[in-house]
Design an enzyme around this catalytic site. Structure first.
Site, PDB file in Angstrom:
ATOM      1  N   GLY A 248       0.829  -1.207   0.000  1.00  0.00           N
ATOM      2  CA  GLY A 248       0.000   0.000   0.000  1.00  0.00           C
ATOM      3  C   GLY A 248       0.857   1.248   0.000  1.00  0.00           C
ATOM      4  O   GLY A 248       1.779   1.378   0.820  1.00  0.00           O
TER       5      GLY A 248
ATOM      6  N   ASP B 295      -4.882   3.252   8.584  1.00  0.00           N
ATOM      7  CA  ASP B 295      -6.294   2.917   8.826  1.00  0.00           C
ATOM      8  C   ASP B 295      -6.509   1.437   9.133  1.00  0.00           C
ATOM      9  O   ASP B 295      -7.532   1.061   9.686  1.00  0.00           O
ATOM     10  CB  ASP B 295      -7.141   3.272   7.585  1.00  0.00           C
ATOM     11  CG  ASP B 295      -7.419   4.756   7.497  1.00  0.00           C
ATOM     12  OD1 ASP B 295      -6.954   5.510   8.374  1.00  0.00           O
ATOM     13  OD2 ASP B 295      -8.105   5.176   6.546  1.00  0.00           O
TER      14      ASP B 295
ATOM     15  N   GLU C 224     -18.660  17.475   3.581  1.00  0.00           N
ATOM     16  CA  GLU C 224     -17.990  18.109   2.437  1.00  0.00           C
ATOM     17  C   GLU C 224     -18.780  17.885   1.149  1.00  0.00           C
ATOM     18  O   GLU C 224     -18.975  18.806   0.354  1.00  0.00           O
ATOM     19  CB  GLU C 224     -16.566  17.557   2.290  1.00  0.00           C
ATOM     20  CG  GLU C 224     -15.629  18.102   3.362  1.00  0.00           C
ATOM     21  CD  GLU C 224     -14.301  17.360   3.481  1.00  0.00           C
ATOM     22  OE1 GLU C 224     -13.458  17.811   4.251  1.00  0.00           O
ATOM     23  OE2 GLU C 224     -14.113  16.319   2.815  1.00  0.00           O
TER      24      GLU C 224
ATOM     25  N   ALA D 187      -4.989  11.077   7.885  1.00  0.00           N
ATOM     26  CA  ALA D 187      -3.723  11.082   7.167  1.00  0.00           C
ATOM     27  C   ALA D 187      -2.533  11.346   8.110  1.00  0.00           C
ATOM     28  O   ALA D 187      -1.526  10.622   8.038  1.00  0.00           O
ATOM     29  CB  ALA D 187      -3.789  12.113   6.049  1.00  0.00           C
TER      30      ALA D 187
ATOM     31  N   GLY E 152      -0.442   4.524   0.207  1.00  0.00           N
ATOM     32  CA  GLY E 152      -1.222   5.690   0.622  1.00  0.00           C
ATOM     33  C   GLY E 152      -0.346   6.513   1.550  1.00  0.00           C
ATOM     34  O   GLY E 152       0.887   6.513   1.436  1.00  0.00           O
ATOM     35  N   PHE E 153      -0.954   7.174   2.517  1.00  0.00           N
ATOM     36  CA  PHE E 153      -0.165   8.042   3.392  1.00  0.00           C
ATOM     37  C   PHE E 153       0.825   7.241   4.233  1.00  0.00           C
ATOM     38  O   PHE E 153       1.990   7.612   4.351  1.00  0.00           O
ATOM     39  CB  PHE E 153      -1.088   8.849   4.299  1.00  0.00           C
ATOM     40  CG  PHE E 153      -1.793   9.945   3.557  1.00  0.00           C
ATOM     41  CD1 PHE E 153      -1.096  11.062   3.132  1.00  0.00           C
ATOM     42  CD2 PHE E 153      -3.140   9.854   3.263  1.00  0.00           C
ATOM     43  CE1 PHE E 153      -1.723  12.078   2.438  1.00  0.00           C
ATOM     44  CE2 PHE E 153      -3.779  10.862   2.567  1.00  0.00           C
ATOM     45  CZ  PHE E 153      -3.086  11.977   2.158  1.00  0.00           C
ATOM     46  N   GLY E 154       0.380   6.128   4.828  1.00  0.00           N
ATOM     47  CA  GLY E 154       1.261   5.352   5.689  1.00  0.00           C
ATOM     48  C   GLY E 154       2.412   4.748   4.903  1.00  0.00           C
ATOM     49  O   GLY E 154       3.590   4.905   5.266  1.00  0.00           O
TER      50      GLY E 154
HETATM   51  C1  LIG Z   1     -13.069  10.736   1.032  1.00  0.00           C
HETATM   52  C2  LIG Z   1     -12.059  10.784   2.149  1.00  0.00           C
HETATM   53  C3  LIG Z   1     -11.717  12.007   2.713  1.00  0.00           C
HETATM   54  C4  LIG Z   1     -10.795  12.059   3.753  1.00  0.00           C
HETATM   55  N1  LIG Z   1     -10.455  13.281   4.264  1.00  0.00           N
HETATM   56  C5  LIG Z   1      -9.483  13.364   5.201  1.00  0.00           C
HETATM   57  C6  LIG Z   1      -9.044  14.627   5.685  1.00  0.00           C
HETATM   58  O1  LIG Z   1      -9.569  15.672   5.283  1.00  0.00           O
HETATM   59  N2  LIG Z   1      -8.027  14.651   6.586  1.00  0.00           N
HETATM   60  C7  LIG Z   1      -7.438  13.508   7.046  1.00  0.00           C
HETATM   61  O2  LIG Z   1      -6.498  13.584   7.830  1.00  0.00           O
HETATM   62  N3  LIG Z   1      -7.849  12.300   6.632  1.00  0.00           N
HETATM   63  C8  LIG Z   1      -8.848  12.194   5.720  1.00  0.00           C
HETATM   64  N4  LIG Z   1      -9.252  10.981   5.263  1.00  0.00           N
HETATM   65  C9  LIG Z   1      -8.674   9.766   5.876  1.00  0.00           C
HETATM   66  C10 LIG Z   1      -7.283   9.505   5.327  1.00  0.00           C
HETATM   67  O3  LIG Z   1      -7.289   9.611   3.922  1.00  0.00           O
HETATM   68  C11 LIG Z   1      -6.861   8.104   5.773  1.00  0.00           C
HETATM   69  O4  LIG Z   1      -6.881   8.067   7.171  1.00  0.00           O
HETATM   70  C12 LIG Z   1      -5.467   7.786   5.270  1.00  0.00           C
HETATM   71  O5  LIG Z   1      -5.450   7.782   3.866  1.00  0.00           O
HETATM   72  C13 LIG Z   1      -5.021   6.423   5.780  1.00  0.00           C
HETATM   73  O6  LIG Z   1      -3.764   6.115   5.241  1.00  0.00           O
HETATM   74  P1  LIG Z   1      -3.369   4.607   4.931  1.00  0.00           P
HETATM   75  O7  LIG Z   1      -1.975   4.653   4.442  1.00  0.00           O
HETATM   76  O8  LIG Z   1      -3.699   3.759   6.084  1.00  0.00           O
HETATM   77  O9  LIG Z   1      -4.356   4.148   3.773  1.00  0.00           O
HETATM   78  P2  LIG Z   1      -4.631   4.772   2.353  1.00  0.00           P
HETATM   79  O10 LIG Z   1      -4.116   6.165   2.254  1.00  0.00           O
HETATM   80  O11 LIG Z   1      -6.066   4.537   2.078  1.00  0.00           O
HETATM   81  O12 LIG Z   1      -3.742   3.904   1.377  1.00  0.00           O
HETATM   82  C14 LIG Z   1      -3.961   2.547   1.162  1.00  0.00           C
HETATM   83  C15 LIG Z   1      -3.223   2.155  -0.114  1.00  0.00           C
HETATM   84  O13 LIG Z   1      -3.190   0.760  -0.200  1.00  0.00           O
HETATM   85  C16 LIG Z   1      -3.546   0.345  -1.500  1.00  0.00           C
HETATM   86  N5  LIG Z   1      -4.125  -0.989  -1.359  1.00  0.00           N
HETATM   87  C17 LIG Z   1      -5.267  -1.341  -0.708  1.00  0.00           C
HETATM   88  N6  LIG Z   1      -5.406  -2.680  -0.702  1.00  0.00           N
HETATM   89  C18 LIG Z   1      -4.344  -3.176  -1.363  1.00  0.00           C
HETATM   90  C19 LIG Z   1      -3.908  -4.490  -1.677  1.00  0.00           C
HETATM   91  N7  LIG Z   1      -4.597  -5.569  -1.292  1.00  0.00           N
HETATM   92  N8  LIG Z   1      -2.763  -4.650  -2.379  1.00  0.00           N
HETATM   93  C20 LIG Z   1      -2.042  -3.566  -2.763  1.00  0.00           C
HETATM   94  N9  LIG Z   1      -2.387  -2.292  -2.489  1.00  0.00           N
HETATM   95  C21 LIG Z   1      -3.526  -2.102  -1.779  1.00  0.00           C
HETATM   96  C22 LIG Z   1      -4.500   1.404  -1.975  1.00  0.00           C
HETATM   97  O14 LIG Z   1      -4.537   1.444  -3.398  1.00  0.00           O
HETATM   98  C23 LIG Z   1      -3.894   2.668  -1.369  1.00  0.00           C
HETATM   99  O15 LIG Z   1      -2.951   3.256  -2.225  1.00  0.00           O
HETATM  100  C24 LIG Z   1     -10.196  10.873   4.236  1.00  0.00           C
HETATM  101  C25 LIG Z   1     -10.552   9.644   3.677  1.00  0.00           C
HETATM  102  C26 LIG Z   1     -11.466   9.606   2.641  1.00  0.00           C
HETATM  103  C27 LIG Z   1     -11.830   8.275   2.028  1.00  0.00           C
END
Ligand SMILES: Cc1cc2nc3c(=O)[nH]c(=O)nc-3n(C[C@H](O)[C@H](O)[C@H](O)COP(=O)(O)OP(=O)(O)OC[C@H]3O[C@@H](n4cnc5c(N)ncnc54)[C@H](O)[C@@H]3O)c2cc1C
Length: 424
Positions: A9, A298, A169, A313, A11-13
């Site tokens: 993944g 998350d 939003e 994030a 994303g942010f993490g």
């Molecule tokens: C619509 C929306 C608005 C938001 N607004 C805010 C905000 O204003 N402020 C804030 O702080 N937070 C906000 N958030 C929450 C924030 O985006 C999340 O808390 C943050 O992105 C979590 O980071 P993460 O790295 O855990 O997951 P994510 O950023 O969701 O990244 C997960 C990544 O893993 C990849 N992935 C998933 N499953 C698989 C798999 N099986 N194999 C390979 N890759 C995979 C995905 O493609 C993605 O790139 C919002 C979330 C959403 C959905």
């Protein structure tokens, strides 16, 4: 050979973990099922025609191009075999690891009513944003062709379910689209009369915020023309509308912003899960019995952390950095560090000049909060080009009320035809 760190993944993490490993004597493999890092906080702007996709996403390969120790793999991780230290990808191929950081985030949950998803898309990916935008913009096109007043009213009713930040939003932006952007463009109806309804099950919008700011947000929404229903539970959704107990709202466009569930891969490593399916991790973010596997963002549950760590994030980024540090510490035979969340505040926008913000004891609403929201989102966007594009788009939209990403171009898409997808 250098130890192999796999990050699932980006994303942010995942991205912040990978960046924190720059220059280390390691081989890092980043796996993502999309080719882009998505800035989810601005995704609602894509769904409401304010921004186009490239403004809120950037190719993972490009972001990490300068980091010589990183290889990017486009693929979906299907499961983790923790006993054999291997990740199984779609297609069956495997990647062996010495250390694993799982950051695959969350998905949407319809609380067991999965059939609702077809009628009420939710917002998580760029595909979701396109789909919502397609439905919203084409609802107005259907309304212009509809001679029957009741049926036209259903096309002009937009229901958002869930009064958290995303629901607020979206509802605010739908109202602005109707009141300002589309004004004067239709002949059979006045878009300003479109109805936007926000339904929230609890007694206030933005339940994670202080009650005073929730109340301010509700008032700001109503000033924009949004009808806010609090303490109302949705009991059914179909192609014609939404059921709330004995009441029914005829609406052809419904968006679900009410629930999240953990990414399903979390269930594959045999670690304990919480009720939302998130993986319970220890203070060092590792899963029990496997110090070499860390789960962040998350997907991680930290029940021992007080106050609770929000699913945001900044929390994901902080976990990403700490997971990377603990990888380095373990390879140097140093003690791993415990995770402590540093509260950086919360921001939610409602519409033009209106937002709410909380930073420790400081609570802001209205224009100052909106300005802060705007600056923070420009600052945190990934990629210099994206920052410039978003700044220009927002400046233009601010002065003209226009939304520039309104093109839905599937040739077969005409009123009466359903199910076809559009993009820009
Ligand atoms: C619509 C929306 C608005 C938001 N607004 C805010 C905000 O204003 N402020 C804030 O702080 N937070 C906000 N958030 C929450 C924030 O985006 C999340 O808390 C943050 O992105 C979590 O980071 P993460 O790295 O855990 O997951 P994510 O950023 O969701 O990244 C997960 C990544 O893993 C990849 N992935 C998933 N499953 C698989 C798999 N099986 N194999 C390979 N890759 C995979 C995905 O493609 C993605 O790139 C919002 C979330 C959403 C959905």
């Amino acid at each position: 050979m250098d130890p192999h760190v796999v990050i699932l993944g980006c994303g942010f993490g995942g991205l912040f973990a990978a960046r924190a490993l720059a220059g280390a004597p390691l081989r890092v493999t980043v796996v993502d099922r999309t080719n882009h890092h998505l800035f989810q906080p601005l995704l609602y702007q894509v769904a409401t025609a304010g921004l186009s996709a490239p403004a809120v996403a950037a190719p993972i390969r490009h972001i990490l191009a300068d980091q010589a120790n990183v290889t990017v793999i486009y693929g979906e991780a299907m499961r983790v075999d923790a006993a054999r230290r291997a990740v199984v990808l779609d297609g069956g191929d495997e990647i062996a690891y010495d250390r694993l950081i799982v950051a695959t985030g969350a998905t949407n949950s319809y609380f067991g009513n999965d059939a609702w998803a077809a009628h009420a898309p939710s917002l998580k990916t760029l595909e979701d944003a396109y789909e919502i935008r397609r439905r919203v913009l084409l609802a107005y096109e259907h309304a212009e062709r509809e001679p029957d007043a009741a049926r036209r009213a259903a096309w002009l009713t937009f229901v958002v379910i869930g009064g958290g930040a995303t629901g607020v939003e979206l509802a605010g932006a739908f109202a602005e689209l109707a009141r300002h952007t589309l004004r004067g463009e239709f002949r059979r109806f006045d878009p300003r009369n479109a109805r936007v309804v926000l339904v929230e099950g609890s007694e206030r919008v933005l339940p994670g915020y202080p009650p005073r700011l929730s109340e301010r947000a509700r008032r700001q929404l109503e000033r924009l023309g949004v009808t806010v229903w609090l303490g109302r539970l949705v009991t059914g959704i179909d192609g014609e509308g939404v059921q709330l107990g004995a009441d029914r709202v005829a609406a052809r466009t419904v968006v679900w912003a009410a629930g999240v569930a953990a990414s399903p891969i979390g269930a594959s490593f045999g670690a304990p899960l919480d009720r939302a399916g998130r993986v319970v991790v220890g203070e060092d973010l590792a899963i029990p019995g496997h110090p070499e596997v860390m789960v962040i963002g998350d997907l991680a549950a930290l029940p021992w952390h007080s106050p609770a760590v929000p699913g945001t994030a900044p929390a994901a980024k902080q976990m990403g950095r700490l997971a990377a540090l603990n990888v380095l510490n373990s390879l140097r035979n140093k003690q791993s560090r415990p995770f402590r969340y540093k509260d950086v505040g919360m921001l939610a926008t409602i519409g033009r000049n209106s937002a709410v913000a909380v930073f420790g004891r400081l609570q802001l609403s209205g224009y100052p909060a909106w300005l802060l929201w705007l600056l923070a989102h420009i600052y945190f966007l990934i990629g210099f080009r994206n920052r410039i594009v978003v700044l220009i788009e927002w400046a233009w939209a601010y002065w003209t009320f226009e939304r520039n990403a309104r093109i839905v171009f599937q040739a077969s898409e005409r009123p009466q035809e359903k199910g076809a997808k559009g993009s820009e």
